[in-house]
Design a protein around this motif. Structure first.
Motif, mmCIF file in Angstrom:
data_model
loop_
_atom_site.group_PDB
_atom_site.id
_atom_site.type_symbol
_atom_site.label_atom_id
_atom_site.label_comp_id
_atom_site.label_asym_id
_atom_site.label_seq_id
_atom_site.Cartn_x
_atom_site.Cartn_y
_atom_site.Cartn_z
ATOM 1 N N ASN A 233 -0.517 -0.163 1.523
ATOM 2 C CA ASN A 233 -1.271 -1.310 1.688
ATOM 3 C C ASN A 233 -2.299 -1.743 0.899
ATOM 4 N N ASN A 234 -2.205 -3.143 0.287
ATOM 5 C CA ASN A 234 -3.307 -3.461 -0.643
ATOM 6 C C ASN A 234 -4.574 -3.856 0.042
ATOM 7 N N GLN A 235 -5.424 -3.976 -0.632
ATOM 8 C CA GLN A 235 -7.066 -4.664 -0.193
ATOM 9 C C GLN A 235 -6.769 -5.964 0.296
ATOM 10 N N ASN A 236 -5.781 -6.675 -0.233
ATOM 11 C CA ASN A 236 -5.640 -7.831 -0.005
ATOM 12 C C ASN A 236 -4.617 -8.104 1.354
ATOM 13 N N SER A 240 1.441 -5.385 -0.459
ATOM 14 C CA SER A 240 1.528 -3.925 -0.896
ATOM 15 C C SER A 240 1.851 -3.561 -2.062
#
Length: 322
Positions: A233-236, A240
Motif C-alpha cells: 500500500n502506497n502513502q497515496n 500500491s
C-alpha cells in the motif's frame, strides 16, 4: 532588467539610436501580438503606440527597421542564443529565488509551411521532415528541447534542433549541457525517451527520474511476474507499489512498480467493452455462416481459417457466458 543584461552581454555603441537590449525587448513585445509578421513591417507594430513608454525615452518606431533588427539577430547568433538564454535565466533564478531542486526535460515539434532548403552549414539546424506529433507528415518541422523548473514551470534551458532529431539521442546530451551551463545539482525528470543504455551512461553523474519503457525486457518480465497482492500500500490512497533494485546499462538503479486502482478499473472496463464488441461481431459472423447451405464436406472445408477461428471463438464465448 533584460535590457541591461542583453547590453552587458552583447555590448552597445554610443552611436546607436536604440540599444541592442531595447531591440530585443521590442521583439518580445511584438512576439506577444504579431508572431508571424515579417521583419519589414515590424516597426508598424509600434506605430500609434507609446514606444517611448514601452522602450525608453526618445525611442521612435522608425528606429525598429529591418536593418537594425537584422544586425541584432546576427550579433545574437554569433554569441549563441542558448548562451544568452542561460545568462538571463541565471539572473531570474537569483532575483526570484526559484527552487531548482527538480527540473523537467521534454521536447516539442513545430510544423512550418514552405520549402526551407538546407543551407549546408553544420552549425545551423535543418528544418526537414520528421516525426509529426500533429499528424502532418507532409510538413517540415523543427524541434525545441526545453528544461523547466518544477517551481513555477519557468524555462531554464532551451535548444532548437533539426526536425529529424531523435529524443532518445538528444536527451542524454541535453542533460549534460544543462549541468555544465547552469551547474545545478537538480533532479532531472524526463519521459521514457530518456531511458536508453547510452543516455544512462552519459548521465552517470546526474540525478534523474524516468519511466522505464516496456520495450526493456527486464521491465516486461517484472510486470508479468508481479501479482497485485505482492504490491505494498502506497502513502497515496488508491495506489500500491513495489520497490525493486535493478542494473540496466551498467547502472545500478531503483525501479518502482506502481499500480493505480482507478487506472486498473478503467482498463478492465475497456477490456470488457472490447470482449463484448468481439462477441457481437463473432455472433454476427456465425449467423451469416449458419444461413449458408453446404452441399458436401469439401464445400465446408472451403471456409477460411479466419472464419473457423471466429466460429470457435463464438462457441467458447457462448460457453463461458452460459
Amino acid at each position: 532588467g533584460i535590457v541591461e543584461k542583453i547590453n552587458v552581454l552583447i555590448g552597445e555603441k554610443k552611436t546607436e539610436k536604440i540599444s541592442t537590449g531595447k531591440v530585443v525587448k521590442a521583439m518580445i513585445l511584438n512576439g506577444m501580438g504579431l508572431v508571424s509578421s515579417p521583419l519589414y513591417i515590424f516597426k508598424d507594430f509600434f506605430e500609434g503606440k507609446a514606444a517611448e513608454h514601452l522602450l525608453g525615452e526618445e525611442v521612435k518606431a522608425e528606429y525598429l527597421n529591418d536593418d537594425r533588427l537584422g544586425r541584432v539577430l546576427d550579433k545574437m547568433y554569433e554569441i549563441g542564443l542558448n548562451q544568452i538564454f542561460v545568462f538571463i535565466v541565471l539572473e531570474i533564478i537569483k532575483k526570484y529565488q526559484l527552487n531548482v531542486e527538480a527540473v523537467h526535460l521534454d521536447s516539442s515539434s513545430f510544423k512550418v509551411h514552405g520549402e526551407y532548403k538546407n543551407s549546408g552549414d553544420h552549425q545551423t539546424i535543418e528544418i526537414t521532415y520528421g516525426y509529426s506529433r500533429d499528424k502532418r507528415p507532409d510538413l517540415k518541422i523543427f524541434v525545441m528541447e526545453l528544461i523547466i523548473a518544477e517551481d513555477g514551470d519557468v524555462p531554464l534551458w532551451i535548444k532548437i534542433t533539426s526536425g529529424n532529431s531523435s529524443d532518445q539521442k538528444q536527451f542524454g546530451a541535453a542533460t549534460l549541457e544543462f549541468k555544465k551551463q547552469l551547474k545545478f545539482d537538480s533532479l532531472m525528470v524526463a519521459d521514457s525517451a530518456f531511458y536508453t543504455q547510452e543516455n544512462l551512461q552519459i548521465a552517470k553523474e546526474i540525478k534523474w527520474l524516468s519511466r522505464v519503457p516496456l520495450t526493456v525486457k527486464a521491465a516486461r518480465e517484472l510486470v508479468k511476474s508481479v501479482d497485485s497482492k505482492d504490491l505494498n500500500n502506497n502513502q497515496n490512497p488508491g495506489y500500491s507499489s513495489l520497490e525493486v533494485w535493478n542494473k540496466y546499462g551498467a547502472v545500478e538503479q531503483r525501479w518502482l512498480l506502481v499500480e493505480s486502482e482507478k487506472r486498473k478499473e478503467s482498463d478492465l472496463k475497456k477490456l470488457e467493452k472490447k470482449i463484448k464488441k468481439d462477441w457481437q461481431a463473432s455472433r454476427q459472423k456465425l449467423r451469416e455462416l449458419s444461413s449458408q447451405e453446404f452441399a458436401c464436406t469439401a464445400q465446408k472445408s472451403s471456409i477460411s481459417p479466419f472464419e473457423k477461428v471466429q466460429i470457435s471463438r463464438t462457441y467458447r464465448l457462448k460457453s463461458n457466458q452460459g
